[in-house]
Enzyme design. Structure first.
Site, PDB file in Angstrom:
ATOM      1  N   ARG A 176       0.866  -1.355  -0.196  1.00 16.55           N
ATOM      2  CA  ARG A 176       0.067   0.256  -0.710  1.00 16.55           C
ATOM      3  C   ARG A 176       0.484   1.282   0.024  1.00 16.55           C
ATOM      4  O   ARG A 176       1.582   1.436   1.220  1.00 16.55           O
ATOM      5  CB  ARG A 176      -0.990   0.167   1.043  1.00 16.55           C
ATOM      6  CG  ARG A 176      -2.226   1.083   0.943  1.00 16.55           C
ATOM      7  CD  ARG A 176      -2.625   1.222   2.586  1.00 16.55           C
ATOM      8  NE  ARG A 176      -1.821   2.024   3.425  1.00 16.55           N
ATOM      9  CZ  ARG A 176      -1.872   1.526   4.935  1.00 16.55           C
ATOM     10  NH1 ARG A 176      -2.196   0.934   5.608  1.00 16.55           N
ATOM     11  NH2 ARG A 176      -1.010   1.984   5.839  1.00 16.55           N
TER      12      ARG A 176
ATOM     13  N   HIS B 150      -3.275   4.489   5.076  1.00 16.66           N
ATOM     14  CA  HIS B 150      -4.398   3.642   4.525  1.00 16.66           C
ATOM     15  C   HIS B 150      -5.754   4.511   4.212  1.00 16.66           C
ATOM     16  O   HIS B 150      -5.930   4.199   3.269  1.00 16.66           O
ATOM     17  CB  HIS B 150      -5.139   3.012   6.373  1.00 16.66           C
ATOM     18  CG  HIS B 150      -6.402   2.967   7.106  1.00 16.66           C
ATOM     19  ND1 HIS B 150      -6.344   1.303   6.066  1.00 16.66           N
ATOM     20  CD2 HIS B 150      -7.708   2.899   6.927  1.00 16.66           C
ATOM     21  CE1 HIS B 150      -7.608   0.880   6.150  1.00 16.66           C
ATOM     22  NE2 HIS B 150      -8.830   1.881   7.091  1.00 16.66           N
TER      23      HIS B 150
ATOM     24  N   TYR C  62       4.309   4.694  11.784  1.00 20.31           N
ATOM     25  CA  TYR C  62       3.880   3.524  11.579  1.00 20.31           C
ATOM     26  C   TYR C  62       5.223   2.584  10.372  1.00 20.31           C
ATOM     27  O   TYR C  62       5.363   1.437  10.984  1.00 20.31           O
ATOM     28  CB  TYR C  62       2.598   2.706  11.865  1.00 20.31           C
ATOM     29  CG  TYR C  62       2.130   2.723  10.248  1.00 20.31           C
ATOM     30  CD1 TYR C  62       2.670   1.940   9.597  1.00 20.31           C
ATOM     31  CD2 TYR C  62       0.983   3.434  10.886  1.00 20.31           C
ATOM     32  CE1 TYR C  62       0.815   2.256   8.645  1.00 20.31           C
ATOM     33  CE2 TYR C  62       0.016   3.728  10.027  1.00 20.31           C
ATOM     34  CZ  TYR C  62       0.151   2.906   8.360  1.00 20.31           C
ATOM     35  OH  TYR C  62      -0.982   3.328   8.150  1.00 20.31           O
TER      36      TYR C  62
HETATM   37  C1  LIG Z   1     -14.464  -5.969  11.552  1.00 24.03           C
HETATM   38  C2  LIG Z   1     -13.929  -5.203  11.255  1.00 24.03           C
HETATM   39  N1  LIG Z   1     -13.254  -4.343  12.339  1.00 24.03           N
HETATM   40  C3  LIG Z   1     -12.177  -3.232  12.219  1.00 24.03           C
HETATM   41  C4  LIG Z   1     -12.959  -2.297  11.173  1.00 24.03           C
HETATM   42  C5  LIG Z   1     -11.384  -1.058  11.079  1.00 24.03           C
HETATM   43  N2  LIG Z   1     -10.931  -1.553   9.920  1.00 24.03           N
HETATM   44  C6  LIG Z   1     -11.341  -0.918   8.619  1.00 24.03           C
HETATM   45  S1  LIG Z   1      -9.744  -1.423   7.229  1.00 24.03           S
HETATM   46  C7  LIG Z   1      -8.580  -2.150   8.537  1.00 24.03           C
HETATM   47  C8  LIG Z   1      -7.585  -2.200   8.023  1.00 24.03           C
HETATM   48  C9  LIG Z   1      -7.463  -4.235   7.322  1.00 24.03           C
HETATM   49  O1  LIG Z   1      -6.632  -3.650   6.969  1.00 24.03           O
HETATM   50  P1  LIG Z   1      -7.030  -5.492   5.880  1.00 24.03           P
HETATM   51  O2  LIG Z   1      -7.461  -6.116   6.225  1.00 24.03           O
HETATM   52  O3  LIG Z   1      -5.564  -5.764   5.886  1.00 24.03           O
HETATM   53  O4  LIG Z   1      -7.047  -4.304   4.489  1.00 24.03           O
HETATM   54  P2  LIG Z   1      -6.446  -2.915   3.585  1.00 24.03           P
HETATM   55  O5  LIG Z   1      -7.272  -1.869   4.497  1.00 24.03           O
HETATM   56  O6  LIG Z   1      -4.892  -2.851   3.817  1.00 24.03           O
HETATM   57  O7  LIG Z   1      -6.649  -3.116   2.091  1.00 24.03           O
HETATM   58  C10 LIG Z   1      -9.376  -2.358   9.699  1.00 24.03           C
HETATM   59  C11 LIG Z   1      -8.939  -2.592  11.074  1.00 24.03           C
HETATM   60  C12 LIG Z   1     -13.802  -2.681  10.239  1.00 24.03           C
HETATM   61  N3  LIG Z   1     -13.326  -2.586   8.866  1.00 24.03           N
HETATM   62  N4  LIG Z   1     -13.887  -4.720   9.950  1.00 24.03           N
END
Ligand SMILES: Cc1ncc(C[n+]2csc(CCOP(=O)(O)OP(=O)(O)O)c2C)c(N)n1
Lengths: 405, 378
Positions: A276, A280, A289
């Site tokens: 990425r 975020h 981080y």
């Molecule tokens: C059940 C749940 N817990 C927490 C969140 C908050 N949240 C949104 S994106 C994220 C990180 C997700 O990381 P990843 O699966 O690696 O996908 P990326 O964002 O890197 O594409 C979090 C913790 C959420 N959307 N859903």
């Protein structure tokens, strides 16, 4: 509709299966790569290099995808979008996910997969409805067979299994591709989805974009599995790892998994190793981080750069063609700007629609309450409007609200 | 090019019902079983799945015989994972089927909670009605069976609080049949709460007549009249109204019978569905009697009973002779079997509450002199 086919009993990986059965499910030791960062082709006996015209088509979509990401980021800065989770750096995954599917297949995207959804043919303005704040989802999922972009992590993977299971029971030739991030693989629903898909032997391809981070949490704090693709073996399905910045490898590996599912081979798990490049979302500060050097390391691995070098080497791409592709991407960006720079106020009376098929008494009463408030507001605006006689935009607005029953 | 996902009610071919057998004695469980079988027979898109619902027929035997009759594609066991069951049901409903899933016990539905509140309840609204989820979540529910921990929760408030969910709780054998058939047919997701303590209760019902009514509605593409959304007057009365649903209806009826012996005529309203909530039937009763007690097993704080009491107070204030009272479970985790008797709203506790409804104030609107004259602006 007649339900024709059913659950196919599977040869489970049990005590009697030899180690061969297990190793057939294991991913390759290193991620599959067909074009390296310098644009040089690699041969892989299992995965053929896609033809030049297919890669040129993919490159056009990469250029568009990058432009869409940049434009969306700009629109956030201008206050036109509430938020945008960018897939900058992951465009090869986005483009490949859409490209390997037929019209009759289904795509299950997350919040980060807007480019994949647009690549599948959904109008960018409809896709951005969510991030613009007008409604939670702006497109008809049946029109392009794209599920609403899921925010609760990993939950959509189970919906994908359900769509595939129904397709199988109805005897439809439908493959489902379900996307998630590396962080989402820690969720219970990831596990349940893979297990259900394997047990019911349904045509789903799970596609993890491992971009190294879940917001701030690096992969090593998420899982100590040899790779995320290795998890597949525990469910009795094959796992594969692929260079997520190599669109050729992605097309070949995902294409093979989709083909296998279509032929009744059951589900598969594909992990793409990517990065990425941006925070975020715009609301995140990635410098807290990870180091600038780490990010810098990934710049030479850009998915657009290597595809361009390869295609130029083949003689399929020149300056004039590049100019055309950039122009086409610019037109998409312009349409995004034009669409989002016009304010379309959502109708407040729509709040009560589609909660229940038949509106409950309570919702009817609450809708009346809101209608009264809107009419009062409109009347007050009319009274305040200098020299207004009633034929103002404000009255027009309340008229719209009133007309929506 | 929308696929075959049209979930609007449509006239369908319905096999002729078996010969009319007239009134018969039937358990609540068997009525539910018959409803599932009849819906599966009428509509090939209805599929039933969950934990142990296949060859075993479910731990309460509600799905007994369905796999044998309709095949393992139509009624099947899943791996042990409630979120998986619920999430898969969402996808199957998206793709044109009508899943009916079983959560084995009320408290074991909690792993599926995220799917229920974040997707099942919201999908139609999020997609502006493009994606409907016609699915039924059957939950063996509530206490009174001497069950150990995690087998007796009254979880209706979680679901009733979630917009988009229809929440049904039958209290009679006939309603068990009719409401379940109506639930399967509804194009919205339904949480169908089956009071465990009623599973083996028996009533004499004319199943063939109920079946004819449901089949007739199916043929014409309409809903069953008297189905979801309408409360029933389970027992008419004049002095006070007891409002109950699911497992509490029989308790309220027992209290009304006891009150009659004491010279008080209590009306009992059986809500049948918690959402949609039938204000009209409840309000009409309370405006007539002038007094109301809401009876429910769930802990009372922030509960469905509280909501009902609040609604009655707001809408029937000028007809009320006394504050609306609630007789509910205590605000404690569901107790161990040897203590549940003290927790559950019983006849005595209900009668005590009725006694507190300020009977000795002669000018009160609900007093005998003024009964029946109360009207409220709403
Ligand atoms: C059940 C749940 N817990 C927490 C969140 C908050 N949240 C949104 S994106 C994220 C990180 C997700 O990381 P990843 O699966 O690696 O996908 P990326 O964002 O890197 O594409 C979090 C913790 C959420 N959307 N859903």
């Amino acid at each position: 509709m007649t339900i024709s086919t059913g659950r196919t009993p599977q040869a489970a990986v049990g005590a009697e299966s030899g180690s061969g059965a297990v190793s057939a499910l294991l991913p390759s030791d290193v991620p599959v790569r067909l074009i390296d960062a310098d644009g040089a082709a690699h041969r892989d006996s299992r995965y053929p290099l896609p033809a030049g015209d297919l890669l040129l088509e993919a490159y056009a979509r990469l250029v568009a995808g990058r432009r869409i990401n940049d434009q969306a980021n700009a629109l956030v800065r201008q206050g036109r979008l509430a938020v945008y989770p960018s897939s900058h750096g992951q465009e090869a995954c986005q483009v490949a996910a859409a490209a390997v599917l037929e019209t009759r297949d289904w795509l299950f995207p997350t919040y980060r997969d807007s480019v994949a959804v647009i690549s599948r043919g959904v109008d960018p303005l409809q896709v951005l409805t969510l991030l613009r704040g007008n409604w939670h989802s702006g497109y008809d999922p049946y029109e392009h067979r794209v599920a609403p972009q899921a925010t609760p992590l990993a939950t959509q993977l189970l919906h994908a299994v359900g769509v595939a299971h129904a397709a199988k029971l109805k005897g439809e030739d439908t493959v489902v591709l379900a996307l998630c991030g590396d962080g989402a693989t820690s969720e219970g629903d990831f596990h349940e989805a893979l297990n259900f898909a394997a047990v019911f032997h349904v045509p789903v391809v799970f596609f993890i974009q491992n971009n190294e981070y879940a917001i701030s949490v690096p992969l090593k704090n998420q899982s100590v599995a040899p790779s995320l693709a290795h998890k597949a073996v525990g469910y009795g399905m094959p796992g594969e790892r692929v260079d997520g910045n190599d669109v050729a490898a992605l097309l070949s590996v995902l294409g093979a998994a989709v083909q296998r599912a279509r032929e009744g081979g059951g589900p598969a798990l594909v992990e793409a190793h990517t990065y990425r490049m941006q925070a975020h979302t715009n609301a995140d500060d990635a410098t807290r981080y990870r180091s600038a050097e780490e990010v810098q390391d990934w710049v030479p691995r850009d998915p657009l750069v290597r595809t361009r070098s390869y295609l130029r080497g083949l003689g399929l791409l020149d300056d004039a063609r590049e100019e055309e592709l950039a122009q086409a991407a610019e037109e998409i960006a312009a349409a995004m700007r034009n669409g989002l720079n016009t304010d379309v106020d959502p109708d407040p009376m729509a709040l009560f629609e589609h909660v229940y098929t038949a509106r409950t008494t309570q919702l009817r009463e609450q809708a009346e309450l809101l209608r009264g408030e809107l009419e009062r507001d409109a009347a007050e605006r009319d009274a305040l409007a200098p020299g207004a006689t009633g034929a103002t935009g404000a009255t027009g607005n309340s008229g719209t609200a009133g007309a929506s029953r | 090019m929308a696929p075959s996902t049209d979930t609007r009610p449509q006239a369908r071919e319905v096999p002729e019902a078996a010969t009319d057998s007239g009134p018969e004695t039937l358990t609540f469980a068997k009525a539910l079983n018959a409803a599932l079988a009849d819906e599966m027979a009428a509509d090939p898109t209805v599929v039933v799945f969950g934990e142990d619902v296949g060859p075993l027929g479910g731990v309460f035997r509600i799905t007994d015989g369905l796999t044998a009759r309709f095949g393992a594609d139509r009624c099947f066991d899943t791996p042990l994972a409630e979120s998986g069951i619920m999430g898969m049901a969402v996808g199957m409903a998206m793709n044109g089927l009508r899943p009916v899933v079983e959560m084995q016990f009320d408290a074991f539905a909690y792993p599926a909670f995220e799917q229920v509140v974040s997707h099942v309840a919201k999908m139609s609204n999020r997609t502006r009605g493009k994606v409907k989820l016609p699915l039924v979540i059957r939950i063996p529910y509530a206490g009174g069976i001497g069950g150990v921990e995690h087998h007796c929760d009254s979880s209706e408030a979680y679901y009733a609080h979630t917009p988009g969910l229809t929440v049904v709780a039958p209290a009679t054998v006939a309603d068990a049949y009719t409401l379940l058939r109506d639930a399967v047919r509804l194009n919205d997701p339904v949480v169908f709460l089956e009071p465990k303590k009623l599973y083996w209760s028996k009533e004499t019902v004319d199943l063939a007549a109920l079946r004819r009514a449901a089949d007739e509605a199916l043929r014409t593409g309409g809903r069953i009249s008297g189905g979801i959304g309408t409360a029933a007057v389970a027992r008419p009365g004049t002095d006070a109204t007891l409002v109950a649903y699911g497992p509490s209806v029989s308790t309220a009826l027992a209290a009304a019978a006891a009150a009659e012996a004491e010279g008080r005529s209590l009306e009992v309203i059986d809500l049948r569905s918690i959402v949609p909530y039938d204000d009209a039937t409840v309000d009409a009763s309370v405006r007539r009697t002038g007094r109301a007690v809401v009876v429910a097993e769930a802990p009372g704080f922030a509960s469905v009973a509280s909501e009902i009491a609040a609604r009655i107070s707001e809408r029937c204030f000028h007809s009320l002779a006394a504050p609306v009272l609630r007789v509910t479970g205590f605000d404690i985790p569901y107790p161990a079997p040897k203590l549940e008797h003290w927790f559950l709203p019983g006849v005595d506790r209900i009668l005590d509450a009725v006694d507190e409804l300020q009977w000795d104030e002669p000018d009160a609107p609900g007093s005998t002199a003024a009964a029946g004259t109360g009207t409220d602006p709403r």
